[in-house]
Write a protein that holds these residues in place. Structure first.
Motif, PDB file in Angstrom:
ATOM      1  N   GLY A  18       0.834  -1.183   0.000  1.00  8.77           N
ATOM      2  CA  GLY A  18       0.000   0.000   0.000  1.00  8.77           C
ATOM      3  C   GLY A  18       0.873   1.238   0.000  1.00  8.77           C
ATOM      4  O   GLY A  18       1.742   1.407  -0.836  1.00  8.77           O
ATOM      5  N   SER A  19       0.674   2.105   0.976  1.00 10.24           N
ATOM      6  CA  SER A  19       1.507   3.298   1.087  1.00 10.24           C
ATOM      7  C   SER A  19       2.570   3.143   2.168  1.00 10.24           C
ATOM      8  O   SER A  19       3.366   4.035   2.384  1.00 10.24           O
ATOM      9  CB  SER A  19       0.629   4.514   1.405  1.00 10.24           C
ATOM     10  OG  SER A  19       0.004   4.305   2.642  1.00 10.24           O
ATOM     11  N   LYS A  20       2.535   1.997   2.855  1.00 10.39           N
ATOM     12  CA  LYS A  20       3.504   1.779   3.929  1.00 10.39           C
ATOM     13  C   LYS A  20       4.734   1.069   3.380  1.00 10.39           C
ATOM     14  O   LYS A  20       4.644   0.210   2.523  1.00 10.39           O
ATOM     15  CB  LYS A  20       2.904   0.930   5.047  1.00 10.39           C
ATOM     16  CG  LYS A  20       1.760   1.600   5.762  1.00 10.39           C
ATOM     17  CD  LYS A  20       1.233   0.705   6.835  1.00 10.39           C
ATOM     18  CE  LYS A  20       0.053   1.349   7.536  1.00 10.39           C
ATOM     19  NZ  LYS A  20      -0.511   0.474   8.547  1.00 10.39           N
ATOM     20  N   LYS A  21       5.874   1.404   3.909  1.00  6.12           N
ATOM     21  CA  LYS A  21       7.121   0.774   3.504  1.00  6.12           C
ATOM     22  C   LYS A  21       7.631  -0.043   4.682  1.00  6.12           C
ATOM     23  O   LYS A  21       7.896   0.490   5.747  1.00  6.12           O
ATOM     24  CB  LYS A  21       8.130   1.855   3.135  1.00  6.12           C
ATOM     25  CG  LYS A  21       9.352   1.367   2.451  1.00  6.12           C
ATOM     26  CD  LYS A  21      10.241   2.547   2.137  1.00  6.12           C
ATOM     27  CE  LYS A  21      11.099   2.278   0.957  1.00  6.12           C
ATOM     28  NZ  LYS A  21      12.015   3.373   0.673  1.00  6.12           N
ATOM     29  N   ILE A  22       7.735  -1.357   4.500  1.00  2.37           N
ATOM     30  CA  ILE A  22       8.231  -2.232   5.556  1.00  2.37           C
ATOM     31  C   ILE A  22       9.661  -2.606   5.204  1.00  2.37           C
ATOM     32  O   ILE A  22       9.914  -3.170   4.145  1.00  2.37           O
ATOM     33  CB  ILE A  22       7.381  -3.508   5.680  1.00  2.37           C
ATOM     34  CG1 ILE A  22       5.929  -3.134   5.979  1.00  2.37           C
ATOM     35  CG2 ILE A  22       7.931  -4.427   6.754  1.00  2.37           C
ATOM     36  CD1 ILE A  22       4.977  -4.294   5.891  1.00  2.37           C
ATOM     37  N   ILE A  23      10.590  -2.287   6.076  1.00  5.17           N
ATOM     38  CA  ILE A  23      11.989  -2.589   5.822  1.00  5.17           C
ATOM     39  C   ILE A  23      12.354  -3.869   6.566  1.00  5.17           C
ATOM     40  O   ILE A  23      12.164  -3.969   7.778  1.00  5.17           O
ATOM     41  CB  ILE A  23      12.903  -1.430   6.258  1.00  5.17           C
ATOM     42  CG1 ILE A  23      12.553  -0.184   5.450  1.00  5.17           C
ATOM     43  CG2 ILE A  23      14.356  -1.794   6.083  1.00  5.17           C
ATOM     44  CD1 ILE A  23      13.313   1.050   5.856  1.00  5.17           C
ATOM     45  N   LYS A  24      12.839  -4.839   5.817  1.00  5.48           N
ATOM     46  CA  LYS A  24      13.283  -6.089   6.419  1.00  5.48           C
ATOM     47  C   LYS A  24      14.712  -5.912   6.892  1.00  5.48           C
ATOM     48  O   LYS A  24      15.535  -5.323   6.213  1.00  5.48           O
ATOM     49  CB  LYS A  24      13.207  -7.235   5.401  1.00  5.48           C
ATOM     50  CG  LYS A  24      11.806  -7.494   4.896  1.00  5.48           C
ATOM     51  CD  LYS A  24      10.939  -8.065   5.976  1.00  5.48           C
ATOM     52  CE  LYS A  24       9.548  -8.359   5.446  1.00  5.48           C
ATOM     53  NZ  LYS A  24       8.695  -8.969   6.415  1.00  5.48           N
ATOM     54  N   LYS A  25      15.013  -6.437   8.076  1.00  6.88           N
ATOM     55  CA  LYS A  25      16.336  -6.281   8.666  1.00  6.88           C
ATOM     56  C   LYS A  25      17.348  -7.220   8.049  1.00  6.88           C
ATOM     57  O   LYS A  25      16.996  -8.235   7.467  1.00  6.88           O
ATOM     58  CB  LYS A  25      16.257  -6.526  10.175  1.00  6.88           C
ATOM     59  CG  LYS A  25      15.468  -5.465  10.917  1.00  6.88           C
ATOM     60  CD  LYS A  25      15.346  -5.793  12.369  1.00  6.88           C
ATOM     61  CE  LYS A  25      16.695  -5.712  13.033  1.00  6.88           C
ATOM     62  NZ  LYS A  25      16.629  -5.955  14.463  1.00  6.88           N
ATOM     63  N   GLN A  26      18.609  -6.863   8.214  1.00  7.80           N
ATOM     64  CA  GLN A  26      19.712  -7.706   7.777  1.00  7.80           C
ATOM     65  C   GLN A  26      20.612  -7.968   8.969  1.00  7.80           C
ATOM     66  O   GLN A  26      20.559  -7.270   9.971  1.00  7.80           O
ATOM     67  CB  GLN A  26      20.517  -7.007   6.689  1.00  7.80           C
ATOM     68  CG  GLN A  26      19.754  -6.782   5.420  1.00  7.80           C
ATOM     69  CD  GLN A  26      20.574  -6.017   4.398  1.00  7.80           C
ATOM     70  OE1 GLN A  26      21.516  -5.338   4.753  1.00  7.80           O
ATOM     71  NE2 GLN A  26      20.208  -6.138   3.147  1.00  7.80           N
ATOM     72  N   GLY A  27      21.465  -8.961   8.851  1.00 10.46           N
ATOM     73  CA  GLY A  27      22.442  -9.222   9.902  1.00 10.46           C
ATOM     74  C   GLY A  27      21.912 -10.133  10.984  1.00 10.46           C
ATOM     75  O   GLY A  27      20.992 -10.916  10.783  1.00 10.46           O
ATOM     76  N   HIS A  28      22.513 -10.009  12.161  1.00 13.38           N
ATOM     77  CA  HIS A  28      22.189 -10.895  13.290  1.00 13.38           C
ATOM     78  C   HIS A  28      20.764 -10.679  13.776  1.00 13.38           C
ATOM     79  O   HIS A  28      20.251  -9.570  13.751  1.00 13.38           O
ATOM     80  CB  HIS A  28      23.156 -10.650  14.455  1.00 13.38           C
ATOM     81  CG  HIS A  28      24.567 -10.999  14.130  1.00 13.38           C
ATOM     82  ND1 HIS A  28      25.010 -12.294  14.029  1.00 13.38           N
ATOM     83  CD2 HIS A  28      25.634 -10.217  13.866  1.00 13.38           C
ATOM     84  CE1 HIS A  28      26.291 -12.295  13.733  1.00 13.38           C
ATOM     85  NE2 HIS A  28      26.697 -11.049  13.611  1.00 13.38           N
ATOM     86  N   TRP A  29      20.173 -11.763  14.243  1.00 14.90           N
ATOM     87  CA  TRP A  29      18.834 -11.694  14.824  1.00 14.90           C
ATOM     88  C   TRP A  29      18.966 -11.199  16.261  1.00 14.90           C
ATOM     89  O   TRP A  29      19.827 -11.653  17.010  1.00 14.90           O
ATOM     90  CB  TRP A  29      18.192 -13.070  14.828  1.00 14.90           C
ATOM     91  CG  TRP A  29      17.726 -13.543  13.477  1.00 14.90           C
ATOM     92  CD1 TRP A  29      18.435 -13.522  12.314  1.00 14.90           C
ATOM     93  CD2 TRP A  29      16.457 -14.102  13.164  1.00 14.90           C
ATOM     94  NE1 TRP A  29      17.687 -14.049  11.302  1.00 14.90           N
ATOM     95  CE2 TRP A  29      16.476 -14.410  11.794  1.00 14.90           C
ATOM     96  CE3 TRP A  29      15.332 -14.377  13.909  1.00 14.90           C
ATOM     97  CZ2 TRP A  29      15.376 -14.985  11.154  1.00 14.90           C
ATOM     98  CZ3 TRP A  29      14.245 -14.957  13.274  1.00 14.90           C
ATOM     99  CH2 TRP A  29      14.273 -15.239  11.909  1.00 14.90           C
ATOM    100  N   ASN A  30      18.070 -10.300  16.673  1.00 12.70           N
ATOM    101  CA  ASN A  30      18.107  -9.849  18.066  1.00 12.70           C
ATOM    102  C   ASN A  30      17.301 -10.823  18.936  1.00 12.70           C
ATOM    103  O   ASN A  30      16.683 -11.769  18.437  1.00 12.70           O
ATOM    104  CB  ASN A  30      17.602  -8.409  18.189  1.00 12.70           C
ATOM    105  CG  ASN A  30      16.167  -8.236  17.744  1.00 12.70           C
ATOM    106  OD1 ASN A  30      15.356  -9.158  17.825  1.00 12.70           O
ATOM    107  ND2 ASN A  30      15.843  -7.048  17.254  1.00 12.70           N
ATOM    108  N   GLU A  31      17.321 -10.598  20.232  1.00 16.63           N
ATOM    109  CA  GLU A  31      16.679 -11.534  21.172  1.00 16.63           C
ATOM    110  C   GLU A  31      15.175 -11.618  20.951  1.00 16.63           C
ATOM    111  O   GLU A  31      14.588 -12.703  21.053  1.00 16.63           O
ATOM    112  CB  GLU A  31      16.966 -11.097  22.607  1.00 16.63           C
ATOM    113  CG  GLU A  31      18.388 -11.354  23.051  1.00 16.63           C
ATOM    114  CD  GLU A  31      18.598 -10.980  24.511  1.00 16.63           C
ATOM    115  OE1 GLU A  31      17.677 -11.205  25.316  1.00 16.63           O
ATOM    116  OE2 GLU A  31      19.676 -10.472  24.815  1.00 16.63           O
TER     117      GLU A  31
END
Length: 111
Positions: A18-31
């Protein structure tokens, strides 16, 4: 203009809904992500191979793509090798590692 791999990956990880931008993370997973992952596994412990497990996992975690979830799952839930666990027969790489480890200990003991 050509893109290098990291630029292409960053663009692929940004998903427009839609009009929202979801940014997927990179790197290590946090807790928090890892705890969400563990809770998801407990709730879906009876999944079958044909189900879209990692797509569902990605939706639950919210900040990771299905391929990132699959990679994380492979890292934290390694499958036992069938050869070693059921028959006691080691695969060739496992045999080589065991052999060289024994050689190192023998050399170390003789010093």
């Amino acid at each position: 203009m050509t893109q290098n791999d990291s630029e292409a990956t960053k663009l692929n990880n940004e998903i427009l809904t839609g009009s929202k931008k979801i940014i997927k993370k990179q790197g290590h997973w946090n807790e928090t992500e890892h705890k969400t992952y563990l809770n998801f596994l407990q709730e879906n412990n009876n999944h079958t191979k044909g189900q879209r497990l990692f797509k569902k996992m990605s939706q639950v975690v919210g900040t990771r793509t299905p391929s990132q979830c699959r990679s994380h799952h492979q890292k934290f839930n390694p499958q036992k090798t069938r050869c070693q666990s059921e028959t006691g027969i080691l695969r060739s790489k496992q045999y080589a590692r065991k052999y060289f480890a024994q050689q190192r200990t023998l050399e170390h003991d003789s010093d």
